[in-house]
Design an enzyme around this catalytic site. Structure first.
Site, PDB file in Angstrom:
ATOM      1  N   GLU A 433       0.845  -1.199   0.000  1.00 21.00           N
ATOM      2  CA  GLU A 433       0.000   0.000   0.000  1.00 21.00           C
ATOM      3  C   GLU A 433       0.880   1.249   0.000  1.00 21.00           C
ATOM      4  O   GLU A 433       1.738   1.398   0.877  1.00 21.00           O
ATOM      5  CB  GLU A 433      -0.909  -0.030   1.233  1.00 21.00           C
ATOM      6  CG  GLU A 433      -1.920  -1.169   1.160  1.00 21.00           C
ATOM      7  CD  GLU A 433      -2.396  -1.649   2.522  1.00 21.00           C
ATOM      8  OE1 GLU A 433      -2.229  -0.932   3.528  1.00 21.00           O
ATOM      9  OE2 GLU A 433      -2.925  -2.779   2.581  1.00 21.00           O
ATOM     10  N   LEU A 476      -5.833  -1.997  -1.147  1.00 19.38           N
ATOM     11  CA  LEU A 476      -5.751  -2.049   0.320  1.00 19.38           C
ATOM     12  C   LEU A 476      -6.258  -3.427   0.755  1.00 19.38           C
ATOM     13  O   LEU A 476      -7.439  -3.601   1.088  1.00 19.38           O
ATOM     14  CB  LEU A 476      -6.598  -0.912   0.900  1.00 19.38           C
ATOM     15  CG  LEU A 476      -6.324  -0.451   2.319  1.00 19.38           C
ATOM     16  CD1 LEU A 476      -7.114   0.821   2.616  1.00 19.38           C
ATOM     17  CD2 LEU A 476      -6.573  -1.496   3.372  1.00 19.38           C
ATOM     18  N   ALA A 477      -5.400  -4.407   0.705  1.00 14.03           N
ATOM     19  CA  ALA A 477      -5.819  -5.799   0.916  1.00 14.03           C
ATOM     20  C   ALA A 477      -4.582  -6.605   1.315  1.00 14.03           C
ATOM     21  O   ALA A 477      -3.834  -7.068   0.461  1.00 14.03           O
ATOM     22  CB  ALA A 477      -6.453  -6.354  -0.353  1.00 14.03           C
ATOM     23  N   GLU A 478      -4.389  -6.746   2.628  1.00 15.93           N
ATOM     24  CA  GLU A 478      -3.132  -7.345   3.103  1.00 15.93           C
ATOM     25  C   GLU A 478      -3.012  -8.818   2.730  1.00 15.93           C
ATOM     26  O   GLU A 478      -1.918  -9.303   2.412  1.00 15.93           O
ATOM     27  CB  GLU A 478      -2.995  -7.170   4.623  1.00 15.93           C
ATOM     28  CG  GLU A 478      -2.636  -5.755   5.063  1.00 15.93           C
ATOM     29  CD  GLU A 478      -3.799  -4.771   5.047  1.00 15.93           C
ATOM     30  OE1 GLU A 478      -4.952  -5.218   4.836  1.00 15.93           O
ATOM     31  OE2 GLU A 478      -3.569  -3.564   5.234  1.00 15.93           O
ATOM     32  N   GLN A 500       1.959  -2.036   5.689  1.00 16.22           N
ATOM     33  CA  GLN A 500       2.168  -0.643   6.082  1.00 16.22           C
ATOM     34  C   GLN A 500       2.332  -0.461   7.594  1.00 16.22           C
ATOM     35  O   GLN A 500       3.178   0.303   8.040  1.00 16.22           O
ATOM     36  CB  GLN A 500       0.975   0.162   5.582  1.00 16.22           C
ATOM     37  CG  GLN A 500       1.198   1.620   5.487  1.00 16.22           C
ATOM     38  CD  GLN A 500       0.117   2.281   4.628  1.00 16.22           C
ATOM     39  OE1 GLN A 500      -1.034   2.403   5.051  1.00 16.22           O
ATOM     40  NE2 GLN A 500       0.478   2.690   3.421  1.00 16.22           N
ATOM     41  N   PHE A 501       1.516  -1.158   8.348  1.00 19.18           N
ATOM     42  CA  PHE A 501       1.616  -1.124   9.811  1.00 19.18           C
ATOM     43  C   PHE A 501       1.417  -2.538  10.328  1.00 19.18           C
ATOM     44  O   PHE A 501       0.484  -3.215   9.890  1.00 19.18           O
ATOM     45  CB  PHE A 501       0.522  -0.233  10.416  1.00 19.18           C
ATOM     46  CG  PHE A 501       0.687   1.230  10.116  1.00 19.18           C
ATOM     47  CD1 PHE A 501       1.462   2.049  10.939  1.00 19.18           C
ATOM     48  CD2 PHE A 501       0.070   1.795   9.013  1.00 19.18           C
ATOM     49  CE1 PHE A 501       1.611   3.404  10.654  1.00 19.18           C
ATOM     50  CE2 PHE A 501       0.219   3.148   8.731  1.00 19.18           C
ATOM     51  CZ  PHE A 501       0.997   3.959   9.554  1.00 19.18           C
ATOM     52  N   ILE A 505      -1.561  -6.246   9.938  1.00 20.15           N
ATOM     53  CA  ILE A 505      -1.038  -7.453   9.296  1.00 20.15           C
ATOM     54  C   ILE A 505      -2.073  -8.594   9.341  1.00 20.15           C
ATOM     55  O   ILE A 505      -1.985  -9.550   8.587  1.00 20.15           O
ATOM     56  CB  ILE A 505       0.293  -7.886   9.967  1.00 20.15           C
ATOM     57  CG1 ILE A 505       1.111  -8.775   9.031  1.00 20.15           C
ATOM     58  CG2 ILE A 505       0.063  -8.555  11.314  1.00 20.15           C
ATOM     59  CD1 ILE A 505       2.548  -8.995   9.488  1.00 20.15           C
ATOM     60  N   PRO A 507      -5.234  -9.254   8.425  1.00 18.31           N
ATOM     61  CA  PRO A 507      -5.931  -9.864   7.282  1.00 18.31           C
ATOM     62  C   PRO A 507      -5.045 -10.835   6.488  1.00 18.31           C
ATOM     63  O   PRO A 507      -5.553 -11.703   5.787  1.00 18.31           O
ATOM     64  CB  PRO A 507      -6.308  -8.658   6.404  1.00 18.31           C
ATOM     65  CG  PRO A 507      -6.319  -7.501   7.336  1.00 18.31           C
ATOM     66  CD  PRO A 507      -5.258  -7.794   8.363  1.00 18.31           C
ATOM     67  N   HIS A 548      -1.440   2.019  15.888  1.00 13.85           N
ATOM     68  CA  HIS A 548      -0.209   2.351  15.158  1.00 13.85           C
ATOM     69  C   HIS A 548       1.008   2.095  16.036  1.00 13.85           C
ATOM     70  O   HIS A 548       2.049   2.692  15.829  1.00 13.85           O
ATOM     71  CB  HIS A 548      -0.223   3.811  14.676  1.00 13.85           C
ATOM     72  CG  HIS A 548      -1.291   4.076  13.675  1.00 13.85           C
ATOM     73  ND1 HIS A 548      -2.587   4.366  14.038  1.00 13.85           N
ATOM     74  CD2 HIS A 548      -1.277   4.047  12.316  1.00 13.85           C
ATOM     75  CE1 HIS A 548      -3.320   4.525  12.942  1.00 13.85           C
ATOM     76  NE2 HIS A 548      -2.559   4.342  11.890  1.00 13.85           N
TER      77      HIS A 548
END
Ligand SMILES: Cc1ncc(C[n+]2csc(CCOP(=O)(O)OP(=O)(O)O)c2C)c(N)n1
Ligand SMILES: [Mg+2]
Length: 748
Positions: A433, A476-478, A500-501, A505, A507, A548
């Site tokens: 992402e 946007l799809a881990e 990204q974060f 993680i 999903p 975060h």
């Protein structure tokens, strides 16, 4: 497999010339042989299960016509196959043998699918391009998308397929075909899973040559299709996806099914996009031998299904069309029965795997990332190749502060390492992402913008240098990020993807736990997927709050097959990342957000070949009175506390930075604790069940006689990390907490 010729006595209407959607009589006879074989292997396994000679059985009954039709339209060893457990007939038609299948059923050492590690019907035939599958329904779908992407990438970058000495490429035979197709199948129930929709979305958007085959037998164990699928028909729901070719048909009729697959394959091979093949089939046996369908399906429904059974149906068809007579049918069936009997006997006599082999192939047997080959020295005077000639575009996110200093931040050196490695190895792809400079690349070309390159700007400039097919944004799809990467890596590419974060993680957890780290072990080394997953992790952000700031590394160190590293400074980040990329295992590369641009731990550019081996701790500070074992952002805090303790109380602390968490450096821990006789494990994650628990347990177990005090841990509270800084400080271990814990342990 033997073939029965058309009976010459059967001359009716010159049947050999009669076309059945392009299938010859001979092909239909072969189809019957394979379908009958498939059913009878199921029946044999059921018998063997009742005799307790096999330990699990799940059948392909009712799906046979579909598998045979798909195989007739596709090419084994050329196209790629991600089948699911009901695809026995497909695999037989592609070229797998009954002996191979029965070897799987008994769990023989020479079972080609897994060497006795997986349940039967978890197909994997390397020579046929049938890729290892798991029991997790649906995980294969995103991997198939990644497989198709790999084929396309390799066709556009043919040199990337070449072997290279000294890294993972040495051990991967990469092959591709310009017009290859990836087949993936799944049941009606599995269409309810999010990964299915993520896969369709990407295949559609990228016009990938994937055939999605939904084998709709109306049930997922006991749950009927109307509960799974709104309106009861998956074709209706997916019909809005652009670029797809759609087929919906009766999958118990091999001629109809073949025609549908042929059209689908033509569409995919022609480069138009993916195909969605929705076949209505039956499930004449229960879900598996562990299920009794009479508990939820009345006789009437089961009888209606039986009337459509593809095996007797094709038999009737052959007789009716005069392609075979009763003798011809009997002959085939006799040959098949004899073959299965002989193969079952051989499988039952085959050697079983030996217990000592259980550790084989957890990791690559070819390349050991803990070895000296991955231990190089920094070339301190090396020119910074990575930004040469491209100051503005290549490093758009650099601060003036880092430009002025020869010392680079962790963010700088990660970016530089990625760039160096991408120059060296065309198999590396980066996606995730926001990782691209800009998906609308015309803005970059017109120099209207500088580009983003990651929310932390770690991948800045890479798309500009290497192009949009090597560095690109994902949806946007881990799960899709990790699943697609896994499919690509199975083909020999080296995806270096970004989550990204760490907080997001989850999903991807199914892919990260049940797929990526297990592919090598479960296929007995036939397949592997050495992906690098970079993840921004950790707190101390002053306002990072619950979502975060998370850590959670022990969840992943608890997964065999996955290397987990967690650097605390710029130089280690560069060296460990290079090892991660060049090695032959999947790696979770944890990057602490707070350390990205910290003053602590900056370093000059160490050159394009600097590597730190996995499993080697660093002694940050030697000492005699107590050992502190830390990693990540706790290292600078522990160092601060140790220095204060030395200054104020003359306690000499030996501080170890583990750097890699799996494997970890037990030898360094043991040597230090034997010297100091006291151990404190300091980590940022919440205390209980965390990474420190394992280290503490090992020290207590193995070094008990060397200890002068209990093994201690200091970590975050067993809560989440709060937003308000006062709360964050109270939750995460601070230098003052570390100081207190060290002092107490020294005084014990
Ligand atoms: C992710 C996941 N959830 C649950 C299961 C347990 N399970 C195995 S098969 C199955 C039903 C699958 O139904 P469907 O997709 O329709 O395929 P079918 O067996 O009917 O061919 C379930 C729930 C699993 N293996 N994986
Ligand atoms: Mg089903």
């Amino acid at each position: 497999m033997a073939t029965t010729k058309v009976d010459p006595k059967l001359s009716a209407n010159n049947i050999a010339k009669k076309a059945y959607q392009g299938l010859t009589s001979q092909q239909l006879i072969n189809a019957y042989r394979i379908m009958f074989t498939s059913r009878r292997v199921d029946d044999r396994e059921i018998l063997l299960k009742r005799q307790q000679k096999v330990f699990f059985q799940i059948s392909g009954a009712g799906h046979e016509a579909l598998g045979v039709a798909a195989a007739l339209a596709l090419k084994p060893g050329y196209d790629w196959f991600y089948p699911y457990y009901r695809d026995r007939a497909l695999c037989l038609a592609l070229g797998a043998t009954t002996l191979e299948m029965l070897m799987g059923a008994v769990g023989a050492a020479d079972d080609p699918c897994s060497g006795g590690r997986q349940m039967p019907s978890h197909w994997a035939y390397k020579r046929l391009n049938v890729v290892t599958q798991s029991s997790a329904t649906g995980t294969q779908i995103l991997q198939a998308v990644g497989c198709a992407e790999a084929g396309r990438y390799l066709a556009r970058h043919p040199k990337a397929s070449q072997k290279a000495e000294g890294d993972y490429r040495q051990f991967k035979d990469v092959q591709f075909q310009g017009d290859e197709i990836t087949y993936v199948s799944l049941g009606d129930g599995t269409t309810s899973e999010g990964e299915f929709w993520e896969a369709l979305n990407t295949a559609s958007n990228l016009r990938l040559p994937v055939i999605f085959c939904v084998q709709d037998n109306q049930y997922a164990i006991s749950v009927p299709v109307e509960v799974q699928t709104s309106g009861g028909n998956i074709s209706r729901l997916v019909s809005g996806f652009p670029n797809f070719h759609f087929e919906e048909f009766d999958g118990t009729d091999p001629v109809v099914a073949y025609a549908a697959f042929k059209r689908a394959a033509e569409y995919c091979r022609g480069g138009h996009g993916p195909a969605f093949v929705h076949a209505h089939v039956i499930r004449p046996y229960s879900h598996s031998l562990s299920d009794d369908e009479r508990l939820y399906r009345p006789d009437s429904e089961r009888q209606a299904d039986a009337a459509r059974d593809p095996v007797p149906r094709l038999q009737m068809f052959l007789l009716r069309e005069g392609i075979l007579d009763e003798n011809g049918i009997n002959q085939i069936e006799k040959e098949v029965e004899e073959q299965i009997q002989a193969d079952a006997d051989r499988a039952l006599d085959a050697p079983v795997p030996q217990p000592e082999t259980i550790y084989h192939y957890v990791y690559s047997p070819d390349l050991d990332p803990t070895s000296a080959a991955f231990d190089t020295r920094p070339a301190l005077a090396a020119p910074e190749a990575a930004t040469e000639g491209k100051p503005a575009a290549a490093a758009p996110n650099k601060t003036s502060q880092t430009k002025a200093s020869p010392n680079k931040t962790m963010a700088d050196l990660i970016n530089t390492t990625l760039r160096d490695e991408m120059r060296r190895d065309e198999r590396i792809l980066i996606f995730g992402e926001d990782v691209a400079d800009a998906s609308r690349e015309e803005y970059l070309k017109q120099k209207l913008i500088k580009g983003k390159g990651g929310v932390f700007k770690l991948t800045g400039g890479l798309q500009i240098e290497f192009g949009s097919d090597r560095v690109f944004n994902s949806p946007l799809a881990e799960a899709a990020i990790v699943g697609r990467a896994t499919g690509m890596a199975t083909r020999g590419l080296k995806p270096v993807v970004e989550i990204q974060f760490f907080d997001y993680i989850w999903p991807a957890m199914m892919q990260l736990r049940d797929e990526l780290p297990i592919i090598r072990w479960r296929s007995n080394n036939a397949f592997s997927a050495p992906v690098v997953v970079r993840v921004a992790i950790g707190g101390y952000l002053t306002g990072g709050a619950i979502y975060h700031s998370q850590c959670g590394e022990s969840i992943f160190t608890h997964t065999p097959g996955l290397r987990v590293v967690f650097p605390s400074n710029a130089l280690d980040a560069a060296g460990l990342l290079r090892t991660a990329i060049r090695c032959d295992d999947p790696v979770l590369f944890l990057e602490h957000k707070r350390l990205y641009r910290e003053t602590y731990g900056r370093a000059p550019y160490p050159g394009p070949d600097y590597m730190v081996p996995f499993g080697k701790a660093k002694i940050v500070q030697p000492g005699n009175d107590l050992t502190v074992i830390a990693y990540g952002a706790v290292v600078p805090r522990a160092l601060q506390a140790a220095q204060k303790l030395e200054r104020e109380h003359r306690v000499s602390v030996e501080l170890l930075d583990l750097r890699s968490l799996n494997p970890f450096d037990w030898d360094a821990i043991a040597a230090s604790v034997k010297k100091t006789n006291r151990a404190l494990i300091a980590y940022e994650d919440s205390l209980s069940w965390g990474y420190g628990a394992e280290i503490a347990a090992r020290i207590a177990d193995k070094l008990f006689h060397h200890l002068d005090a209990p093994v201690k841990r200091i970590a975050a509270t067993d809560t989440f990390v709060a937003y308000q800084p006062i709360l964050e400080n109270a939750i995460l271990p601070q230098a003052s907490d570390l100081f207190r814990a060290m002092k107490e342990l020294a005084e014990f």
